[in-house]
Design an enzyme around this catalytic site. Structure first.
Site, short mmCIF file in Angstrom:
data_model
loop_
_atom_site.label_atom_id
_atom_site.label_comp_id
_atom_site.label_asym_id
_atom_site.label_seq_id
_atom_site.Cartn_x
_atom_site.Cartn_y
_atom_site.Cartn_z
N ARG A 212 42.51 48.13 29.36
CA ARG A 212 42.69 46.89 28.60
C ARG A 212 41.35 46.43 28.06
O ARG A 212 40.39 46.28 28.81
CB ARG A 212 43.31 45.81 29.51
CG ARG A 212 43.43 44.49 28.80
CD ARG A 212 44.18 43.41 29.58
NE ARG A 212 44.19 42.20 28.76
CZ ARG A 212 43.71 41.02 29.15
NH1 ARG A 212 43.24 40.83 30.37
NH2 ARG A 212 43.73 40.00 28.32
N HIS B 120 40.43 37.30 22.76
CA HIS B 120 39.92 36.92 24.08
C HIS B 120 38.77 35.92 23.83
O HIS B 120 37.62 36.20 24.13
CB HIS B 120 39.47 38.16 24.84
CG HIS B 120 39.34 37.97 26.33
ND1 HIS B 120 40.01 38.74 27.25
CD2 HIS B 120 38.59 37.10 27.06
CE1 HIS B 120 39.68 38.37 28.48
NE2 HIS B 120 38.82 37.37 28.40
N GLU C 178 44.78 34.08 27.95
CA GLU C 178 44.59 32.78 28.60
C GLU C 178 44.39 31.60 27.63
O GLU C 178 43.32 31.02 27.58
CB GLU C 178 43.40 32.85 29.57
CG GLU C 178 43.56 33.95 30.61
CD GLU C 178 42.45 33.96 31.65
OE1 GLU C 178 41.45 33.25 31.47
OE2 GLU C 178 42.60 34.65 32.66
N ASN D 220 47.27 37.06 34.63
CA ASN D 220 45.89 37.09 35.11
C ASN D 220 45.83 36.22 36.35
O ASN D 220 46.16 35.03 36.28
CB ASN D 220 44.93 36.54 34.06
CG ASN D 220 44.79 37.44 32.85
OD1 ASN D 220 45.42 38.50 32.78
ND2 ASN D 220 43.96 37.05 31.91
N TYR E 136 43.74 35.30 40.18
CA TYR E 136 42.55 35.49 40.99
C TYR E 136 42.60 34.85 42.38
O TYR E 136 42.16 35.43 43.34
CB TYR E 136 41.33 34.92 40.25
CG TYR E 136 40.94 35.76 39.05
CD1 TYR E 136 40.01 36.78 39.17
CD2 TYR E 136 41.52 35.56 37.80
CE1 TYR E 136 39.66 37.57 38.08
CE2 TYR E 136 41.18 36.35 36.71
CZ TYR E 136 40.24 37.35 36.86
OH TYR E 136 39.92 38.14 35.80
N GLU F 19 44.90 41.03 34.81
CA GLU F 19 43.57 40.81 35.40
C GLU F 19 43.72 40.41 36.86
O GLU F 19 44.62 39.64 37.20
CB GLU F 19 42.82 39.66 34.70
CG GLU F 19 42.21 40.02 33.38
CD GLU F 19 41.44 38.85 32.75
OE1 GLU F 19 40.92 37.99 33.49
OE2 GLU F 19 41.37 38.82 31.51
#
Ligand code: GBH
Length: 472
Positions: free
Chosen positions: A72, A118, A165, A300, A302, A372
Site C-alpha cells: 500500500r 494521503h 483518514e 486503520n 492503532y 494500517e
C-alpha cells in the site's frame, strides 16, 4: 481483487518519497506547513524522507524479501498535477515515476494498493480557494485527479483507496491545527480558522469528493474504497453514562464517515444533536452518491482509549462527543492499557482491535481490509542500531494484534480480506518529524541504509506459517 488474503506494508508519499522539487513536482500543503516555525517537533520536513523517489527498486526488493503479496502506498497529487486543478497540466515525469514503481511491484508479484490522497493537497489549491473548504471546486479537482490516475495506472492497479483518514484532514488539519493546512481557532497555532465549523465542512467535502471519484470508477473492473482511522473506545467503567459516552465517542470518530458511506447516507444522530447546523446536510443527490460508495472498509487501527462522560454542554470546538479520553482505569495505576509507545496517543491494546473489528463488521457488514496497524517503540531513535533492530515491544504488538485479528475472523466471523502493517520503513511522522519510528525496517537517515528489524521477520514468518497451514 483476488481471493487470496492480502498482506504487506504501507507507506505514504510525503512520508517517504523526498525529492519535493524534482522533475516538476508542485508544492503541497505539507511542504508549506513544514516551513512554518514550530510546526514540526524536530524542525524537519519530508524534503528527503527515505528518498524512495530514487530508491523505489530497492524498496520493492525489500517488500519481496519480507514475503508481502501486496503493497500500500499513496500518490502525490502535486507530483502528477503540480498545480492540482482540473484545468492545470499533468506532469509526465510524475506519471512516469509511478508507472515505474507500479511496474516494478508487478514484476515482483506484488499487488499495488494505491491511495489517491494521503493528506498532501497541492498547495496551489489551498491558496486558490481554500482547499477542502470549497466543496464544489475541491470535488471537481479531485475527480479530475482521480480520472488521470485511473487512466494512467488503472490497467495495472485494481485496488484503490480514495482517501486516507478524512478525520485527520478535518480535525488535525482544520481544528487542532497540527496537520496541514494547519488551521485552527487557536491563534497561537494559526492566524486563521474556525474549529467550531471548518472541520465539519471539510469532512463533508471529503465525503462528497470521495464518493464522486468512486462514481467515476464504477465503470472499471477493480475495487475501490476508503481508509478510516479508528481506535477502540472502551467505557471507563460499567456505569450507564460511561457506556453511552464510549459509544458516542466511537460514533464521532468512525461513524462520522462510515454511517454516510455504509449505513444510512447520513451522519449519526448523536453528532446532529451536539453540532446542530454546524454539521452540513446531505442533499438528496449527495446522499445517493455517498451511500454504498466503498467496496470494502479500509481500517486503520492503532490503539484503544478509556472513555468517561463529560457533564455539561459540549465546547464549541469539541469533536469527540463531549467525553474525556484517559489511559488510566478506575483502579488508578497501573494504567489499564498496555505498553506506552513513543507516541503519547498510542498504547498497545490488542483486545481493543478485536472489539473494534466486531463493532465495525456488525454495524456495517462489509468486508474489512486492515490498511494500517503498527507501533513506534519508545526511545528507539536513541538506541544504537543493533539494539533498535531487536524491537521486542513491536514484535509483541504485532503478535497480539495478529492473534486478535485471527480470533475476530475465526471466532466472531468477521470478514477480513487483508492486513497491511504500518509501516514498511521508518519515515517522516508528520508533526512529530523523524522521532517516532514506525518501520519494520530501520532507516539510517544519514546513509538511507535499510535494515529489517526483528518485527519484519516476525510478520514474514506469521504469514508463511498461515499459508503452509492452508495448503495442508
Ligand atoms: C496514521 O494515522 C497515518 O495514516 C499515517 O500516515 C501515520 O504515519 C500513522 O498513522 C502513524 O501515526 O491528537 O494530535 O495527539 C493515525 C491516526 C489519528 C493518530 C490522530 C494520532 C491523534 C494525535 N492518527 N491521532 S493528536
Amino acid at each position: 481483487m483476488t481471493s487470496t488474503f492480502l498482506h504487506g506494508f504501507a507507506t505514504a508519499s510525503y512520508q517517504v518519497e523526498g525529492s519535493v522539487d524534482v522533475d516538476g513536482r508542485g508544492s503541497s500543503v505539507w511542504d508549506d506547513l513544514c516551513n512554518r516555525e514550530g510546526a514540526i517537533v524536530d524542525g524537519s520536513s519530508g524534503s528527503e524522507a527515505t528518498d524512495t523517489y530514487h530508491r523505489y527498486k530497492e524498496d520493492v526488493a525489500l517488500i519481496k524479501e519480507l514475503g508481502a503479496n501486496s503493497h500500500r502506498f499513496s500518490l502525490s497529487w502535486s507530483r502528477i498535477i503540480p498545480l492540482g486543478g482540473a484545468d492545470d497540466p499533468v506532469n509526465p515525469l510524475g506519471v512516469q515515476f509511478y508507472n515505474n514503481f507500479i511496474d516494478e511491484l508487478i514484476a515482483n508479484g506484488i499487488e499495488p494498493m494505491v491511495t489517491l490522497f494521503h493528506w498532501d493537497l497541492p498547495l496551489a489549491l489551498q491558496k486558490r480557494y481554500g482547499g477542502w473548504l470549497d466543496k464544489e471546486q475541491a470535488t471537481r479537482d479531485f475527480v479530475n485527479y482521480a480520472r488521470v490516475c485511473f487512466s494512467h495506472f488503472g490497467d495495472r492497479v485494481k485496488l484503490w483507496i480514495t482517501l486516507n483518514e478524512p478525520f485527520c484532514t478535518s480535525i488535525l488539519g482544520h481544528s487542532l491545527g497540527v496537520h496541514a493546512p494547519g488551521r485552527s481557532s487557536d491563534r497561537t497555532k494559526s492566524p486563521e480558522g474556525d474549529s467550531a465549523t471548518e472541520p465539519w465542512i471539510v469532512g463533508h467535502s471529503l465525503l462528497v469528493a470521495h464518493a464522486s471519484a468512486v462514481d467515476l470508477y464504477r465503470r472499471e473492473e477493480g475495487e475501490i474504497g476508503i481508509s478510516l482511522n479508528g481506535d477502540w473506545c472502551e467505557p471507563w467503567d460499567d456505569s450507564e453514562e460511561n457506556i453511552a459516552a464510549a459509544q458516542r465517542a466511537q460514533e464521532f470518530w468512525v461513524s462520522w464517515f462510515a454511517d454516510p458511506i455504509y449505513l444510512t447516507g447520513d451522519y449519526p444522530s448523536c453528532m446532529r444533536e451536539q453540532l446542530g447546523d454546524r454539521l452540513p446536510t446531505f442533499s438528496k443527490e449527495e446522499k445517493k452518491l455517498v451511500l454504498g460508495s466503498s467496496d470494502f472498509y479500509g481500517m486503520n487501527h492503532y490503539t484503544s482509549n478509556l472513555i468517561k462522560n463529560k457533564s455539561g454542554p459540549a465546547a464549541a470546538d469539541d469533536y469527540q462527543g463531549n467525553v474525556e479520553y484517559t489511559t488510566v482505569g478506575p483502579n488508578g495505576n497501573p494504567p489499564a492499557l498496555g505498553y506506552q509507545s513513543q507516541c503519547g496517543w498510542l498504547q498497545t491494546a490488542p483486545w481493543g482491535f478485536r472489539k473494534l473489528l466486531v463493532w465495525i463488521y456488525k454495524r456495517y457488514g462489509v468486508p474489512i481490509i486492515v490498511t494500517e496497524n503498527g507501533m513506534p517503540v519508545r526511545g528507539e531513535g536513541d538506541l544504537p542500531i543493533e539494539q533498535a533492530l531487536n524491537d521486542g515491544p513491536r514484535v509483541d504488538f504485532f503478535k497480539g494484534y495478529l492473534e486478535n485479528l485471527e480470533l475476530a475472523m475465526k471466532e466472531d466471523g468477521v470478514a477480513v480480506r487483508g492486513y497491511i502493517a504500518w509501516s514498511l520503513l521508518d519515515n517522516f511522522e508528520w508533526a512529530e518529524g523523524y522521532i517516532p519510528r514506525f518501520g519494520v525496517v530501520y532507516v539510517d537517515y544519514t546513509t538511507q541504509k535499510r535494515t529489517p528489524k526483528r518485527s519484519a521477520h516476525f510478520i514474514k514468518q506469521w504469514f508463511e506459517e498461515k499459508q503452509e497451514k492452508e495448503q495442508q
